[in-house]
Design a protein around this motif. Structure first.
Motif, PDB file in Angstrom:
ATOM      1  N   ILE A 322       0.856  -1.185   0.000  1.00  0.00           N
ATOM      2  CA  ILE A 322       0.000   0.000   0.000  1.00  0.00           C
ATOM      3  C   ILE A 322       0.893   1.236   0.000  1.00  0.00           C
ATOM      4  N   GLN A 323       0.705   2.096  -0.987  1.00  0.00           N
ATOM      5  CA  GLN A 323       1.495   3.310  -1.129  1.00  0.00           C
ATOM      6  C   GLN A 323       0.624   4.530  -0.846  1.00  0.00           C
ATOM      7  N   ALA A 324       1.194   5.492  -0.155  1.00  0.00           N
ATOM      8  CA  ALA A 324       0.483   6.727   0.166  1.00  0.00           C
ATOM      9  C   ALA A 324       1.396   7.913  -0.104  1.00  0.00           C
ATOM     10  N   LEU A 325       0.818   8.965  -0.646  1.00  0.00           N
ATOM     11  CA  LEU A 325       1.537  10.205  -0.891  1.00  0.00           C
ATOM     12  C   LEU A 325       0.698  11.351  -0.329  1.00  0.00           C
ATOM     13  N   ASN A 330      -2.563  22.846  -2.822  1.00  0.00           N
ATOM     14  CA  ASN A 330      -2.399  24.176  -3.394  1.00  0.00           C
ATOM     15  C   ASN A 330      -3.730  24.894  -3.580  1.00  0.00           C
ATOM     16  N   PHE A 331      -4.819  24.205  -3.226  1.00  0.00           N
ATOM     17  CA  PHE A 331      -6.146  24.773  -3.390  1.00  0.00           C
ATOM     18  C   PHE A 331      -6.860  24.754  -2.041  1.00  0.00           C
ATOM     19  N   GLY A 332      -8.008  25.376  -2.011  1.00  0.00           N
ATOM     20  CA  GLY A 332      -8.748  25.410  -0.756  1.00  0.00           C
ATOM     21  C   GLY A 332      -9.337  24.075  -0.373  1.00  0.00           C
ATOM     22  N   LEU A 333      -9.666  23.268  -1.369  1.00  0.00           N
ATOM     23  CA  LEU A 333     -10.271  21.956  -1.108  1.00  0.00           C
ATOM     24  C   LEU A 333      -9.235  20.870  -1.382  1.00  0.00           C
ATOM     25  N   PRO A 334      -8.812  20.089  -0.376  1.00  0.00           N
ATOM     26  CA  PRO A 334      -7.798  19.052  -0.602  1.00  0.00           C
ATOM     27  C   PRO A 334      -8.328  17.940  -1.497  1.00  0.00           C
ATOM     28  N   ARG A 335      -7.426  17.373  -2.259  1.00  0.00           N
ATOM     29  CA  ARG A 335      -7.791  16.318  -3.202  1.00  0.00           C
ATOM     30  C   ARG A 335      -7.462  14.957  -2.612  1.00  0.00           C
ATOM     31  N   SER A 363      -5.648  19.943   5.439  1.00  0.00           N
ATOM     32  CA  SER A 363      -5.053  20.840   4.449  1.00  0.00           C
ATOM     33  C   SER A 363      -4.044  20.119   3.559  1.00  0.00           C
ATOM     34  N   SER A 364      -4.184  18.802   3.450  1.00  0.00           N
ATOM     35  CA  SER A 364      -3.226  18.012   2.673  1.00  0.00           C
ATOM     36  C   SER A 364      -3.944  17.175   1.624  1.00  0.00           C
ATOM     37  N   ASP A 365      -3.322  17.076   0.457  1.00  0.00           N
ATOM     38  CA  ASP A 365      -3.776  16.124  -0.557  1.00  0.00           C
ATOM     39  C   ASP A 365      -3.298  14.733  -0.172  1.00  0.00           C
ATOM     40  N   ALA A 366      -4.091  13.736  -0.510  1.00  0.00           N
ATOM     41  CA  ALA A 366      -3.730  12.349  -0.189  1.00  0.00           C
ATOM     42  C   ALA A 366      -4.016  11.464  -1.397  1.00  0.00           C
ATOM     43  N   SER A 391       3.139   7.462   7.593  1.00  0.00           N
ATOM     44  CA  SER A 391       4.533   7.413   7.180  1.00  0.00           C
ATOM     45  C   SER A 391       4.839   8.491   6.148  1.00  0.00           C
ATOM     46  N   SER A 392       3.938   8.705   5.202  1.00  0.00           N
ATOM     47  CA  SER A 392       4.158   9.746   4.196  1.00  0.00           C
ATOM     48  C   SER A 392       4.029  11.136   4.795  1.00  0.00           C
ATOM     49  N   TYR A 393       3.081  11.308   5.693  1.00  0.00           N
ATOM     50  CA  TYR A 393       2.861  12.632   6.305  1.00  0.00           C
ATOM     51  C   TYR A 393       4.042  13.042   7.181  1.00  0.00           C
ATOM     52  N   LYS A 394       4.600  12.092   7.921  1.00  0.00           N
ATOM     53  CA  LYS A 394       5.716  12.367   8.824  1.00  0.00           C
ATOM     54  C   LYS A 394       7.080  12.215   8.148  1.00  0.00           C
TER      55      LYS A 394
END
Length: 467
Positions: A322-325, A330-335, A363-366, A391-394
């Motif tokens: 399982i991969q996460a990024l 960059n926008f008001g609504l996270p994707r 406030s993060s895209d995932a 793991s990706s967030y940290k």
């Protein structure tokens, strides 16, 4: 000009019939599914009474309702015919152990994914086992089939080919030849002269499937139907088509990729949870006997946002990466995007992390991806998704020798999953050294299995082991 009276409207989803067009189907409550089809004039087609067939040794005559006599279950005689193998272990697994004589199997999938290739390989194996096989194609010529057959391998004379689209002619050949196995490629190309609509229409597909069902049960012929799919990924035609057959198999995966996943959606003779994994090569589809090792090939070392989880497909544990990024939006609504996992489930797990673990992701895209293109719906991969996101967030890599599984609840608890011992055994066999799993599933036998077992009761506790 007055409208023809021989017009009826069919629901493409459930087969509901109506004399007029309806916006919503009364049967399945779906919208805009009615299509207009001309009906056959009265007097054409065979009567229902002549289509009755005997059930396992109990003779049933079709001369009238007065001659029909119900029988008790104890009087039903078994024919003694057992399953026989297709020669492809992964296909036998999905079918529930092999081919059942007299069954009707529907195989669907995207164009070019390998439906015809797989069935031609099955015909080759059965013909080599001295079983009579008839391959009926409505899309390819005999020369085209020969070109594909030469690429697969050598064939014996037990395999016979026929190129025909007329339903009555196909039925006559099946009754005359009486093969043990027949392949219809595809059911959408078959047409009956009794139906006035064109090939591929709702009425034509339903009539063709009904006829093949009667031939399969009355003559004991196993018939494989190749079905086209719509842009939504379901078999084209009325949904009643899937209700009529005994088994529905779907090919999944990208046709440009090397792997293929065969999944059983319906099976009257076995489990619907089994999957078969194949690899497309020059000589055709080759079965992958160890899907876990195949799915983990190319896993990056020391990269953040990567976690190995264990899922169960039928009776077989499968390890997936399982991969996460996670990055700032960059926008008001996270994707939020998920490939191979349920997007709604991913949003739920991110909300649990926000509320229960204090990780602010609003406030993060995932972006979530299950490597290899396979799709997993089991909730046991929840813990893997959560740890990959953290793991990706940290920006903290997780050890390559660590695996996890467990369902995550709304309170942040890690709940029990089934077949925990089989998952641990599969992880140990592939060389993993540490397993993070629900605390309620940990047993003394697992602790002595040679792999470090870490039982966790909450998401916070699981996160503390990777940070």
């Amino acid at each position: 000009m007055a409208k023809s009276k021989n017009i009826i409207f069919f629901c493409q989803n459930c087969g509901y019939e109506s004399a007029k067009w309806l916006g919503q189907c009364p049967g399945c409550r779906e919208w805009n599914t009615f299509v207009e089809e001309p009906t056959a004039p009265k007097g054409t087609g065979s009567s229902r009474g002549s289509n009755s067939y005997g059930a396992a040794g109990i003779g049933v005559r079709a001369s009238g309702a007065r001659d029909l006599k119900p029988v008790t279950l104890s009087r039903v005689q078994m024919s003694g015919q057992e399953r026989f193998s297709t020669g492809i272990g992964e296909l036998d697994r999905v079918l529930g152990g092999g081919i059942v004589p007299g069954s009707l199997v529907l195989v669907g999938g995207d164009p070019g994914i390998g439906k015809s290739t797989l069935l031609l390989q099955v015909c080759r194996n059965l013909a080599a086992d001295e079983r009579s096989v008839l391959y009926i194609s409505g899309e390819e010529s005999l020369q085209q089939i020969r070109i594909r057959a030469d690429r697969i391998g050598s064939f014996t004379d037990s395999l016979k080919l026929l190129c025909e689209t007329n339903l009555e002619n196909v039925a006559e050949v099946l009754q005359r030849e009486k093969p043990q196995v027949a392949v219809i490629d595809s059911v959408q190309t078959m047409y009956s002269e009794n139906a006035t609509s064109g090939p591929g229409s709702v009425s034509q597909i339903r009539q063709a499937t009904g006829l093949f069902l009667q031939l399969a049960k009355s003559l004991g012929i196993t018939i494989f139907l190749v079905g086209h799919v719509t842009k939504e990924g379901v078999v084209a035609g009325p949904r009643v088509l899937e209700h009529m057959v005994d088994c529905v198999l779907y090919f999944e995966g990208d046709r440009h990729a090397a792997y293929r996943v065969l999944r059983g959606v319906k099976n009257r003779f076995g489990s619907t949870n089994e999957i078969g994994v194949f690899e497309m090569r020059k000589e055709g589809l080759v079965e992958v006997e160890n899907p876990s090792e195949y799915m983990l090939n190319g896993k990056p070392e020391g990269a953040s946002g990567s976690m190995v989880a264990c899922s169960i497909e039928g009776t077989r544990p499968i390890l997936v990466e399982i991969q996460a990024l996670v990055c700032k939006t960059n926008f008001g609504l996270p994707r939020r995007t998920a490939a191979g996992a349920d997007l709604n489930r991913v949003n739920l797990l991110m909300a649990v992390l926000e509320k229960r673990a204090g990780i602010h992701l609003s406030s993060s895209d995932a972006y979530i991806n299950i490597a290899g293109g396979v799709r997993m719906n089991e909730t046991a991969i929840d813990l893997g998704i959560v740890l990959a996101i953290v793991s990706s967030y940290k920006e903290v890599p997780i050890s390559d020798r660590t695996i996890c599984f467990g369902e995550v609840g709304l309170s942040g608890e890690v709940r029990a999953v089934s077949m925990a011992a089989a998952r641990v055994q599969e992880a140990r066999r592939l060389g993993f050294e540490r397993c993070i799993m629900p605390k309620v599933c940990v047993t003394e036998q697992m602790k002595e299995s040679g792999i470090e077992i870490i039982g966790v009761g909450s998401v916070r506790e699981a996160i503390s082991y990777i940070l």
